[in-house]
Enzyme design. Structure first.
Site, mmCIF file in Angstrom:
data_model
loop_
_atom_site.group_PDB
_atom_site.id
_atom_site.type_symbol
_atom_site.label_atom_id
_atom_site.label_comp_id
_atom_site.label_asym_id
_atom_site.label_seq_id
_atom_site.Cartn_x
_atom_site.Cartn_y
_atom_site.Cartn_z
ATOM 1 N N ARG A 60 0.844 -1.194 0.000
ATOM 2 C CA ARG A 60 0.000 0.000 0.000
ATOM 3 C C ARG A 60 0.876 1.239 0.000
ATOM 4 O O ARG A 60 0.458 2.324 -0.407
ATOM 5 C CB ARG A 60 -0.954 0.005 1.208
ATOM 6 N N TYR A 124 -13.755 16.727 -17.181
ATOM 7 C CA TYR A 124 -14.203 15.348 -17.072
ATOM 8 C C TYR A 124 -15.245 15.256 -15.957
ATOM 9 O O TYR A 124 -15.084 15.873 -14.894
ATOM 10 C CB TYR A 124 -13.000 14.448 -16.782
ATOM 11 N N ASP A 198 -4.158 18.406 -15.870
ATOM 12 C CA ASP A 198 -4.554 17.070 -16.320
ATOM 13 C C ASP A 198 -4.036 16.910 -17.746
ATOM 14 O O ASP A 198 -4.537 17.546 -18.667
ATOM 15 C CB ASP A 198 -6.080 16.940 -16.268
ATOM 16 N N LYS A 223 -5.727 5.480 -19.920
ATOM 17 C CA LYS A 223 -5.948 5.926 -21.285
ATOM 18 C C LYS A 223 -4.704 5.697 -22.156
ATOM 19 O O LYS A 223 -4.263 4.577 -22.321
ATOM 20 C CB LYS A 223 -6.388 7.392 -21.270
#
Length: 408
Positions: A60, A124, A198, A223
């Site tokens: 983690r 988005y 972004d 993406k």
């Protein structure tokens, strides 16, 4: 043998940008499918916990497979750039389980109650919701302004001293609007504000926001960086190395947004062909955009590579190519758009973008379904708008599929 010369091509960076000295002399990055790591001695364990690099304690917190992906992405975003001292720019990346997780670390790690975040129209849908539902409940003020208008940007930034972070998404989803990173960053820095970008749509192959002095860059690695639709992921990259290894890492770890080794391995594999894929994506997209623009059934095409797009000149200055994303609307509106999508035979009906195949979606009912209609329309996301991510298929086949689907 250690590399002693600078890499001069971004494809080389995508393949060799990370430390590739792997366990057992493995040629490719191993998948470290382990939840925890052992210590040879108590002292070694203490040293690892005291270090700012925690990739061999608990997955983690970090993992060698994550580290390889992080180093590659950081190298891509820094490729060819220098810092204030003229030295090669050093960046630190944190790999996350998803773009939303990386965005949460970015926002929550930098903002607190009473702060404001400034962003612009046409974001988005997940980013919009995260701002208005999660940040707003935490006492963080959301300011949305048309930052493409620099007069509005100046007024908004100068009149709102509570703004801590200016977040840009350029090109923006799904109208493909561009924001001037250089101009907005200079305005923000004059007021001691942080700036994040972004860069998902562009990738570091087409646009490098750190060139303009931004503080953070974000990607949904799902993406173009992955490129094959095989894994979910997100990454946050920062230029303040100590901050990224301390405060931002702590938020990342406490929010539990860690990735997983298998998805990181798929991301590493996908990035090796980034330049090859982006070249084909981009060349195909330009041909498709010109085809749609002249088609009698098409009312409007939003693509920065067309001189008809209002951000054409900014795109030419800020990006090396307009990219693979566009949106368009048919003259028959929503009904015509639905019929077109239903008639496609090769191109794929799906959300997401940046995969090797051509994907089409309907933002109003899919990616931006949760955004109120009046807000959508203000952003330019009309009921009949179709978003298109152009793939790397033979472009003649993409055009043939579109031609038959557009036939009345």
């Amino acid at each position: 043998m250690s590399q002693t010369f600078p890499l001069t091509g971004i494809s080389s960076v995508a393949i060799h940008g990370a430390d590739n000295h792997h366990a057992e002399s493995s040629h490719v990055t191993p998948i470290y499918a382990t939840s925890t790591f052992t210590f040879d001695t108590a002292e070694q364990g203490m040293e690892r916990f005291a270090s700012l690099d925690k990739e061999k304690i608990y997955s983690r917190w970090g993992n060698p497979t994550f580290k390889n992906a992080e180093e590659t992405i950081a190298a891509l975003e820094a490729f060819g750039l220098t810092d204030a001292a003229g030295q090669p720019l050093q960046l630190k990346a944190l790999l996350h389980a998803s773009g939303q997780a990386a965005m949460a670390t970015l926002f929550l790690g930098n903002l607190q109650s009473g702060d404001s975040i400034l962003s612009h129209f046409s974001l988005y849908g997940g980013t919009y919701e995260l701002m208005h539902k999660v940040l707003a409940q935490s006492g963080i003020n959301i300011i949305i302004a048309d930052l493409r208008d620099l007069n509005i940007a100046v007024e908004t930034i100068q009149n709102n001293p509570s703004i801590k972070l200016v977040h840009l998404e350029t090109p923006a989803n799904p109208t493909i609007q561009c924001v001037d990173i250089d101009a907005i960053t200079k305005l923000a820095k004059a007021q001691n504000m942080l700036v994040s970008v972004d860069n998902t749509f562009a990738t570091p192959y087409l646009q490098q926001p750190f060139k303009y002095g931004v503080d953070f860059v974000f990607h949904s690695t799902t993406k173009f960086l992955n490129g094959h639709g095989t894994a979910i992921g997100g990454v946050l990259i920062g230029k303040d190395i100590e901050l990224m290894k301390t405060k931002m890492w702590k938020w990342h770890a406490l929010l539990g947004g860690n990735g997983n080794p298998f998805d990181a391995y798929l991301l590493i594999t996908g990035m090796k062909t980034l330049e090859l894929r982006m070249e084909r994506h981009c060349s195909n997209a330009m041909i498709v955009a010109k085809f749609l623009e002249q088609h009698p059934a098409v009312a409007q095409v939003n693509y920065n590579g067309l001189t008809s797009h209002p951000d054409y000149h900014l795109c030419q200055r800020q990006m090396t190519h307009p990219g693979a994303l566009m949106s368009f609307e048919l003259k028959g509106g929503l009904d015509a758009g639905k019929q077109f999508i239903d008639k496609l035979q090769m191109c794929v009906r799906a959300v997401s973008l940046g995969t090797v195949d051509t994907l089409l979606s309907h933002p109003a009912s899919m990616t931006h379904f949760s955004v109120p209609r009046e807000e959508r329309l203000k952003f330019g996301i009309t009921d009949g708008l179709i978003r298109l991510s152009v793939g790397i298929e033979n472009v003649a086949d993409i055009l043939a599929d579109f031609e038959q689907a557009l036939a009345s």
